[in-house]
Design a protein around this motif. Sequence first.
Motif, PDB file in Angstrom:
ATOM      1  N   ALA A  70       0.818  -1.214   0.000  1.00  0.00           N
ATOM      2  CA  ALA A  70       0.000   0.000   0.000  1.00  0.00           C
ATOM      3  C   ALA A  70       0.853   1.265   0.000  1.00  0.00           C
ATOM      4  N   SER A  71       0.556   2.200  -0.878  1.00  0.00           N
ATOM      5  CA  SER A  71       1.192   3.513  -0.862  1.00  0.00           C
ATOM      6  C   SER A  71       0.214   4.514  -0.243  1.00  0.00           C
ATOM      7  N   ALA A  72       0.636   5.789  -0.153  1.00  0.00           N
ATOM      8  CA  ALA A  72      -0.138   6.747   0.640  1.00  0.00           C
ATOM      9  C   ALA A  72      -1.563   6.975   0.140  1.00  0.00           C
ATOM     10  N   PRO A  73      -1.766   7.303  -1.153  1.00  0.00           N
ATOM     11  CA  PRO A  73      -3.154   7.478  -1.587  1.00  0.00           C
ATOM     12  C   PRO A  73      -3.941   6.185  -1.410  1.00  0.00           C
ATOM     13  N   GLU A  74      -3.226   5.042  -1.530  1.00  0.00           N
ATOM     14  CA  GLU A  74      -3.908   3.767  -1.338  1.00  0.00           C
ATOM     15  C   GLU A  74      -4.377   3.614   0.108  1.00  0.00           C
ATOM     16  N   PHE A  75      -3.564   4.087   1.087  1.00  0.00           N
ATOM     17  CA  PHE A  75      -3.999   4.020   2.479  1.00  0.00           C
ATOM     18  C   PHE A  75      -5.286   4.802   2.680  1.00  0.00           C
ATOM     19  N   ASP A  76      -5.346   6.028   2.129  1.00  0.00           N
ATOM     20  CA  ASP A  76      -6.550   6.837   2.284  1.00  0.00           C
ATOM     21  C   ASP A  76      -7.750   6.121   1.690  1.00  0.00           C
ATOM     22  N   PHE A  77      -7.548   5.577   0.504  1.00  0.00           N
ATOM     23  CA  PHE A  77      -8.599   4.862  -0.197  1.00  0.00           C
ATOM     24  C   PHE A  77      -9.103   3.678   0.637  1.00  0.00           C
ATOM     25  N   ILE A  78      -8.165   2.929   1.189  1.00  0.00           N
ATOM     26  CA  ILE A  78      -8.522   1.760   2.008  1.00  0.00           C
ATOM     27  C   ILE A  78      -9.252   2.200   3.270  1.00  0.00           C
ATOM     28  N   ASP A  79      -8.735   3.252   3.927  1.00  0.00           N
ATOM     29  CA  ASP A  79      -9.381   3.730   5.149  1.00  0.00           C
ATOM     30  C   ASP A  79     -10.819   4.166   4.871  1.00  0.00           C
ATOM     31  N   ARG A  80     -11.009   4.818   3.723  1.00  0.00           N
ATOM     32  CA  ARG A  80     -12.328   5.381   3.400  1.00  0.00           C
ATOM     33  C   ARG A  80     -13.346   4.287   3.105  1.00  0.00           C
ATOM     34  N   HIS A  81     -12.949   3.318   2.289  1.00  0.00           N
ATOM     35  CA  HIS A  81     -13.941   2.367   1.796  1.00  0.00           C
ATOM     36  C   HIS A  81     -13.931   1.023   2.528  1.00  0.00           C
ATOM     37  N   PHE A  82     -12.762   0.544   2.892  1.00  0.00           N
ATOM     38  CA  PHE A  82     -12.690  -0.837   3.375  1.00  0.00           C
ATOM     39  C   PHE A  82     -12.526  -0.956   4.892  1.00  0.00           C
ATOM     40  N   LEU A  83     -11.939   0.065   5.539  1.00  0.00           N
ATOM     41  CA  LEU A  83     -11.777  -0.026   6.991  1.00  0.00           C
ATOM     42  C   LEU A  83     -13.114  -0.222   7.709  1.00  0.00           C
ATOM     43  N   PRO A  84     -14.208   0.444   7.261  1.00  0.00           N
ATOM     44  CA  PRO A  84     -15.500   0.209   7.936  1.00  0.00           C
ATOM     45  C   PRO A  84     -16.015  -1.231   7.803  1.00  0.00           C
ATOM     46  N   LEU A  85     -15.422  -2.009   6.912  1.00  0.00           N
ATOM     47  CA  LEU A  85     -15.853  -3.406   6.747  1.00  0.00           C
ATOM     48  C   LEU A  85     -15.013  -4.368   7.580  1.00  0.00           C
ATOM     49  N   ALA A  86     -13.952  -3.871   8.199  1.00  0.00           N
ATOM     50  CA  ALA A  86     -12.945  -4.747   8.801  1.00  0.00           C
ATOM     51  C   ALA A  86     -13.329  -5.177  10.206  1.00  0.00           C
ATOM     52  N   PRO A 133     -12.027  -7.216  13.988  1.00  0.00           N
ATOM     53  CA  PRO A 133     -10.910  -6.988  14.910  1.00  0.00           C
ATOM     54  C   PRO A 133      -9.595  -7.605  14.447  1.00  0.00           C
ATOM     55  N   GLY A 134      -9.625  -8.825  13.875  1.00  0.00           N
ATOM     56  CA  GLY A 134      -8.386  -9.476  13.460  1.00  0.00           C
ATOM     57  C   GLY A 134      -7.721  -8.796  12.281  1.00  0.00           C
ATOM     58  N   ALA A 135      -8.433  -7.854  11.643  1.00  0.00           N
ATOM     59  CA  ALA A 135      -7.885  -7.201  10.454  1.00  0.00           C
ATOM     60  C   ALA A 135      -6.770  -6.214  10.789  1.00  0.00           C
ATOM     61  N   LEU A 136      -6.581  -5.901  12.090  1.00  0.00           N
ATOM     62  CA  LEU A 136      -5.508  -4.996  12.523  1.00  0.00           C
ATOM     63  C   LEU A 136      -5.575  -3.674  11.744  1.00  0.00           C
ATOM     64  N   PHE A 137      -6.799  -3.162  11.583  1.00  0.00           N
ATOM     65  CA  PHE A 137      -7.018  -1.883  10.883  1.00  0.00           C
ATOM     66  C   PHE A 137      -6.514  -1.906   9.439  1.00  0.00           C
ATOM     67  N   LEU A 138      -6.365  -3.100   8.867  1.00  0.00           N
ATOM     68  CA  LEU A 138      -5.892  -3.260   7.477  1.00  0.00           C
ATOM     69  C   LEU A 138      -4.557  -2.566   7.251  1.00  0.00           C
TER      70      LEU A 138
END
Lengths: 316, 316
Positions: free
Chosen positions: B2-18, B20-25
């Motif tokens: 993951a690079s920086a814009p990818e982190f933002d993208f992941i936090d925005r769309h996928f973190l709400p789906l994660a 506890p074991g996902a370790l905040f992706l």
Amino acid sequence: MASAPEFDFIDRHFLPLAGPGALFLSDDAAVMTPPPGRELVLAADAVVSGVHFLPDDPADTVGEKLLGVNLSDLAAMGAMPLGYLLTVSAPASLGDHWFAGFAAGLKHAQERFGLSLLGGDTTGTPGPLCLSLTILGHVAPGRALRRNGARPGDAIWVTGTIGDAALGLMCLQNGLPDPTGFLVDRYRRPQPRLGLVLDGIASAAIDVSDGLVQDLGHLCRRSGVAAEIAAERVPASPAARAAGTDLLERRLTGGDDYELLLAVPPDREEALLAESVRAGIAVTRIGVFRSGPPDVTLRDASGAPLRFARGGWSHF
Amino acid sequence: MASAPEFDFIDRHFLPLAGPGALFLSDDAAVMTPPPGRELVLAADAVVSGVHFLPDDPADTVGEKLLGVNLSDLAAMGAMPLGYLLTVSAPASLGDHWFAGFAAGLKHAQERFGLSLLGGDTTGTPGPLCLSLTILGHVAPGRALRRNGARPGDAIWVTGTIGDAALGLMCLQNGLPDPTGFLVDRYRRPQPRLGLVLDGIASAAIDVSDGLVQDLGHLCRRSGVAAEIAAERVPASPAARAAGTDLLERRLTGGDDYELLLAVPPDREEALLAESVRAGIAVTRIGVFRSGPPDVTLRDASGAPLRFARGGWSHF
């Protein structure tokens, strides 16, 4: 979703890679008994032809690299491999010969690291070859290495040598000389550092996939610490040194090393060196974590800060 | 990776789906403790835009279907869902809005079926959107339903109605009328049949993804039995009946039903009917397994064999 020609294809190339829980790759899913009393560690990576590997990279190296980068994720968590699932979305132009090579590369890596194929899916695509691999490993409960454990005063260590793969890509794309083929091999066939037992030694770990500076930045951000590294201490292979000293930035910010970057408390450094000897994997101390905002500072031999034109998202 | 814009993208769309074991992706891998004393069940499916779904299918239905087809694999094994990993290889043209819808569809399905995102990867591709999902479930040791357990004399049962999705695709591509939208919805949002408890009832199971005739053929081949079905007993929805009786072949050989096809010994049929009522999932007896080579025979209302122009790899 398998149809008849797909069954033949799977039997030919992937069945020889399958372990007992894979149910001959012919059921709806695989079945596996996890090792009792262990935690599962799970990672997935996708790679696309022309993005993550070159369309003319030999097929066996594509297979070996795909499994290698996922094994590297397990190494960074201190986990041991169990098995993997693979999905292949392939253009019709990719023939049987390519997949025979690809499967041979997977087989090489799985035999070396002791895991087998559990299941997956094969589909067509009008686009480039797109591969996705999910890996399963295991670790003692609560002992997975994390990115968030680095503390001020911990030393920064790396395994192996840094920057070979980025230079290898320059050899393939920009004609940088590579008389021994070492640099290209490092790009195409990364070696996951699964041999090191880091439990009780490292306080945090990450594998270097995006580039040393960027991945060190990720670790700083997750741990809430600053990092300082002495650029000339970052280990270079003989082939990288021969390629030229003006390539420092490329070596430290290029990707695909798949070495481990470790945070190690001062009283654990002797244990790390002993483990390095036992495992036959070189380690080098390149810097130290400090308290402060999660920035990465590079210093030259005189101690003056170095600035690179590109460095991922990190500040310097 | 993951690079920086990818982190933002992941936090925005996928973190709400994660979970506890996902370790905040944000680590190299996820960590999960499997339920003690259970076996893991694992499946992976890849889908490609323009191949497995239509490029203009609503994004939320793409997410719901991707998770749904994998949940259907668990249902066919008699397993309960635990979590999933997702890799996304997306063209740059696909904007944030699309991914917000996609994540909403995943969220809808995961909340309904009680699982969460464990990890994954996001990459670019110059080709069409390529998605891969690996699902984890669990089952009592040795109790996974398999394709190889059907015996001569077992009855053939299916859940729900068959052929709606294939007709739904005809509505989208060939202008078949769908006044209520039911058929298109069945194509876009398959409903995995996880509610039925089949342990001790079914001797074999498969989910209908390639088409009823083809998947029944797979089950025959794995079990070493022949199958006979009465075509007019294959349950049709009111919308499918309204679409026309000349669509029988399409209904029975089209894909994407994601209903369950079961082998049930005669003395377990009462138990199946009771379980059907308890779970609120309709089941219909459509035929019987016989000894003989692994062929599928379709019969019309007079008992005469029916022949279809296309039927996958099966003989008739």
